[in-house]
Design a protein around this motif. Structure first.
Motif, mmCIF file in Angstrom:
data_model
loop_
_atom_site.group_PDB
_atom_site.id
_atom_site.type_symbol
_atom_site.label_atom_id
_atom_site.label_comp_id
_atom_site.label_asym_id
_atom_site.label_seq_id
_atom_site.Cartn_x
_atom_site.Cartn_y
_atom_site.Cartn_z
ATOM 1 N N LYS A 105 0.911 -1.183 -0.085
ATOM 2 C CA LYS A 105 -0.035 -0.103 -0.026
ATOM 3 C C LYS A 105 0.871 1.222 -0.069
ATOM 4 O O LYS A 105 0.619 2.395 -0.628
ATOM 5 N N LYS A 106 1.954 1.166 0.730
ATOM 6 C CA LYS A 106 2.836 2.285 0.694
ATOM 7 C C LYS A 106 3.685 2.576 -0.705
ATOM 8 O O LYS A 106 3.606 3.881 -0.952
ATOM 9 N N ARG A 107 3.795 1.577 -1.188
ATOM 10 C CA ARG A 107 4.492 1.773 -2.654
ATOM 11 C C ARG A 107 3.352 2.421 -3.655
ATOM 12 O O ARG A 107 3.737 3.167 -4.585
ATOM 13 N N ARG A 108 2.519 1.960 -3.518
ATOM 14 C CA ARG A 108 0.855 2.249 -4.328
ATOM 15 C C ARG A 108 0.961 3.773 -4.153
ATOM 16 O O ARG A 108 0.434 4.336 -4.992
ATOM 17 N N ALA A 109 0.846 4.122 -2.769
ATOM 18 C CA ALA A 109 0.690 5.644 -2.357
ATOM 19 C C ALA A 109 1.681 6.423 -3.090
ATOM 20 O O ALA A 109 1.621 7.779 -3.567
ATOM 21 N N GLY A 110 3.088 5.986 -3.063
ATOM 22 C CA GLY A 110 4.158 6.716 -3.575
ATOM 23 C C GLY A 110 4.005 6.951 -4.996
ATOM 24 O O GLY A 110 4.257 7.724 -5.545
ATOM 25 N N PHE A 112 1.341 6.870 -6.556
ATOM 26 C CA PHE A 112 0.168 7.724 -6.994
ATOM 27 C C PHE A 112 0.518 9.266 -6.726
ATOM 28 O O PHE A 112 0.083 9.926 -7.822
ATOM 29 N N ARG A 113 1.194 9.367 -5.794
ATOM 30 C CA ARG A 113 1.826 10.919 -5.583
ATOM 31 C C ARG A 113 2.937 11.315 -6.514
ATOM 32 O O ARG A 113 2.614 12.482 -6.966
ATOM 33 N N SER A 114 3.497 10.403 -7.200
ATOM 34 C CA SER A 114 4.562 10.943 -8.053
ATOM 35 C C SER A 114 3.851 11.091 -9.555
ATOM 36 O O SER A 114 4.147 11.914 -10.007
ATOM 37 N N HIS A 116 0.741 12.322 -9.930
ATOM 38 C CA HIS A 116 -0.168 13.387 -9.716
ATOM 39 C C HIS A 116 0.609 14.697 -9.245
ATOM 40 O O HIS A 116 -0.129 16.035 -9.114
ATOM 41 N N GLU A 117 1.597 14.698 -8.958
ATOM 42 C CA GLU A 117 2.335 15.932 -8.600
ATOM 43 C C GLU A 117 2.953 16.645 -9.844
ATOM 44 O O GLU A 117 3.165 17.991 -9.556
#
Length: 118
Positions: A105-110, A112-114, A116-117
């Motif tokens: 989940k942490k990898r997926r969140a990272g 996603f952030r990369s 959309h930033e």
């Protein structure tokens, strides 16, 4: 309809008990519930210990009864035995299942952030 709430017994008499809920409201405990759990009510009155109640709104003042406590030692032992048996399901040499899930989940969140930033 009932809601859970914490409260302290402030008065105990032949007609039940008066309870001050965490919100500051006063509530009434019926004599039948007080008699069934007199030791808990007295402990709360003397020690100012919080108890968990079910609050039922009816009339001017809410009615409260103690939240039922389930105490079944046989069931507790069966649950503990089941949990011990499931420990073998995790990979012995690898990362435990719960940690693998968290890392995924942490990898997926990272990711996603990369995405959309930019």
């Amino acid at each position: 309809m009932s809601e859970p709430a914490a409260g302290i017994v402030i008065n105990l008499n032949a007609y039940g008990a008066t309870v001050r809920l965490g919100s500051g409201d006063l509530a009434t405990a019926p004599p039948s519930d007080v008699e069934a759990h007199r030791a808990k009510y007295q402990h709360s009155l003397l020690r100012r210990a919080e108890l968990n109640f079910e609050v039922r709104k009816s009339g001017r003042r809410p009615i409260v009864v103690l939240v039922p406590q389930i105490s079944d030692e046989v069931l507790d032992e069966r649950i503990a035995a089941y949990l011990q048996s499931t420990q073998e399901w995790d990979e012995r040499d690898g990362v435990p299942l719960a940690q693998r899930h968290f890392l995924h989940k942490k990898r997926r969140a990272g990711l996603f952030r990369s995405q959309h930033e930019s």
